[in-house]
Design a protein around this motif. Structure first.
Motif, PDB file in Angstrom:
ATOM      1  N   GLN A 186     -11.658   0.751 -11.538  1.00  0.00           N
ATOM      2  CA  GLN A 186     -10.280   1.095 -11.889  1.00  0.00           C
ATOM      3  C   GLN A 186      -9.241   0.352 -11.100  1.00  0.00           C
ATOM      4  OE1 GLN A 186      -9.618   5.042 -11.916  1.00  0.00           O
ATOM      5  NE2 GLN A 186      -7.502   5.040 -12.831  1.00  0.00           N
ATOM      6  N   VAL A 187      -8.412  -0.390 -11.676  1.00  0.00           N
ATOM      7  CA  VAL A 187      -7.470  -1.304 -11.024  1.00  0.00           C
ATOM      8  C   VAL A 187      -6.318  -0.194 -10.358  1.00  0.00           C
ATOM      9  CG1 VAL A 187      -5.494  -2.691 -11.254  1.00  0.00           C
ATOM     10  CG2 VAL A 187      -8.081  -3.428 -12.276  1.00  0.00           C
ATOM     11  N   ARG A 188      -5.870  -0.424  -9.267  1.00  0.00           N
ATOM     12  CA  ARG A 188      -4.909   0.444  -8.534  1.00  0.00           C
ATOM     13  C   ARG A 188      -4.059  -0.448  -7.644  1.00  0.00           C
ATOM     14  NH1 ARG A 188      -5.647   5.269  -4.166  1.00  0.00           N
ATOM     15  NH2 ARG A 188      -3.749   6.318  -4.660  1.00  0.00           N
ATOM     16  N   ALA A 197      -4.095  -2.945  -2.918  1.00  0.00           N
ATOM     17  CA  ALA A 197      -4.765  -3.325  -4.180  1.00  0.00           C
ATOM     18  C   ALA A 197      -6.241  -2.839  -4.329  1.00  0.00           C
ATOM     19  CB  ALA A 197      -4.555  -4.883  -4.844  1.00  0.00           C
ATOM     20  N   SER A 198      -6.782  -2.399  -5.467  1.00  0.00           N
ATOM     21  CA  SER A 198      -8.241  -2.402  -5.344  1.00  0.00           C
ATOM     22  C   SER A 198      -8.877  -2.221  -7.058  1.00  0.00           C
ATOM     23  CB  SER A 198      -8.473  -0.636  -4.736  1.00  0.00           C
ATOM     24  OG  SER A 198      -7.628   0.295  -5.531  1.00  0.00           O
ATOM     25  N   GLY A 199      -9.886  -2.250  -7.139  1.00  0.00           N
ATOM     26  CA  GLY A 199     -10.652  -2.208  -8.458  1.00  0.00           C
ATOM     27  C   GLY A 199     -10.616  -3.651  -9.316  1.00  0.00           C
ATOM     28  N   PHE A 200     -10.499  -4.618  -8.323  1.00  0.00           N
ATOM     29  CA  PHE A 200     -10.345  -6.010  -9.069  1.00  0.00           C
ATOM     30  C   PHE A 200     -10.626  -6.865  -7.966  1.00  0.00           C
ATOM     31  CE2 PHE A 200      -6.088  -7.961  -8.219  1.00  0.00           C
ATOM     32  CZ  PHE A 200      -5.556  -6.822  -7.977  1.00  0.00           C
ATOM     33  N   ASN A 221      -6.984  -7.085   1.099  1.00  0.00           N
ATOM     34  CA  ASN A 221      -6.509  -6.762  -0.341  1.00  0.00           C
ATOM     35  C   ASN A 221      -5.067  -6.247  -0.347  1.00  0.00           C
ATOM     36  OD1 ASN A 221      -9.083  -7.606  -1.336  1.00  0.00           O
ATOM     37  ND2 ASN A 221      -9.591  -5.740  -2.228  1.00  0.00           N
ATOM     38  N   VAL A 238      -4.467  -9.594 -14.201  1.00  0.00           N
ATOM     39  CA  VAL A 238      -5.637  -9.618 -13.708  1.00  0.00           C
ATOM     40  C   VAL A 238      -6.776 -10.391 -14.528  1.00  0.00           C
ATOM     41  CG1 VAL A 238      -7.865  -8.193 -12.770  1.00  0.00           C
ATOM     42  CG2 VAL A 238      -5.357  -7.416 -12.347  1.00  0.00           C
ATOM     43  N   SER A 279     -10.912 -11.774 -14.254  1.00  0.00           N
ATOM     44  CA  SER A 279     -12.153 -11.744 -13.793  1.00  0.00           C
ATOM     45  C   SER A 279     -12.680 -13.109 -13.264  1.00  0.00           C
ATOM     46  CB  SER A 279     -13.339 -11.457 -14.774  1.00  0.00           C
ATOM     47  OG  SER A 279     -13.493 -12.372 -15.656  1.00  0.00           O
ATOM     48  N   TYR A 326      -1.165  -4.935 -14.706  1.00  0.00           N
ATOM     49  CA  TYR A 326      -0.899  -3.667 -13.889  1.00  0.00           C
ATOM     50  C   TYR A 326       0.002  -3.634 -13.044  1.00  0.00           C
ATOM     51  CZ  TYR A 326      -5.953  -3.216 -15.541  1.00  0.00           C
ATOM     52  OH  TYR A 326      -6.892  -3.091 -16.236  1.00  0.00           O
TER      53      TYR A 326
END
Length: 121
Positions: free
Chosen positions: A1-3, A24-27, A76, A99, A101, A110
């Protein structure tokens, strides 16, 4: 989950400085460009600064020479160092990421929750 989670906002006098952070997290943070936007009451949201995955930067004319965007891929985290603040910098500041991949697939646009910056005269 992008946050995306901003921090560092607050109240400062004109001429002062603040540093905003966006965790940032989730990617895969290191391969994605990161942006800072801001929105003042009754105004449109505007792009303040951008940093690419390679470290290239762009700034709105209104903040050029005063603000610096940077990133720490190991943490991050993207930062916005704001110096020589003016009352017109007062706004909610938002971290943003479009975002992708590692294979180039689009994952989404996001936004963080925003952090308030108030500059008094």
């Amino acid at each position: 989950q992008v946050r995306l989670v901003e921090s560092g906002g607050g109240l400062v006098q004109a001429g002062g400085s603040l540093r905003l952070s966006c965790a940032a997290s989730g990617f895969i943070f290191s391969i994605n460009h990161m942006n800072w936007y801001r929105q003042a009451p009754g105004k449109q949201r505007e792009l303040v600064a951008r940093i690419t995955s390679g470290g290239s930067t762009n700034y709105a004319d209104s903040v050029k020479g005063r603000f610096t965007i940077s990133r720490d891929n190991a943490k991050n985290t993207v930062y916005l160092q704001m110096n020589s603040l003016k009352p017109e910098d007062t706004a909610v500041y938002y971290c943003n990421a479009v975002v992708y991949s590692s294979s180039g697939g689009y994952l989404g646009n996001y936004w963080g929750q925003g952090t308030q910056v108030t500059v008094s005269s």
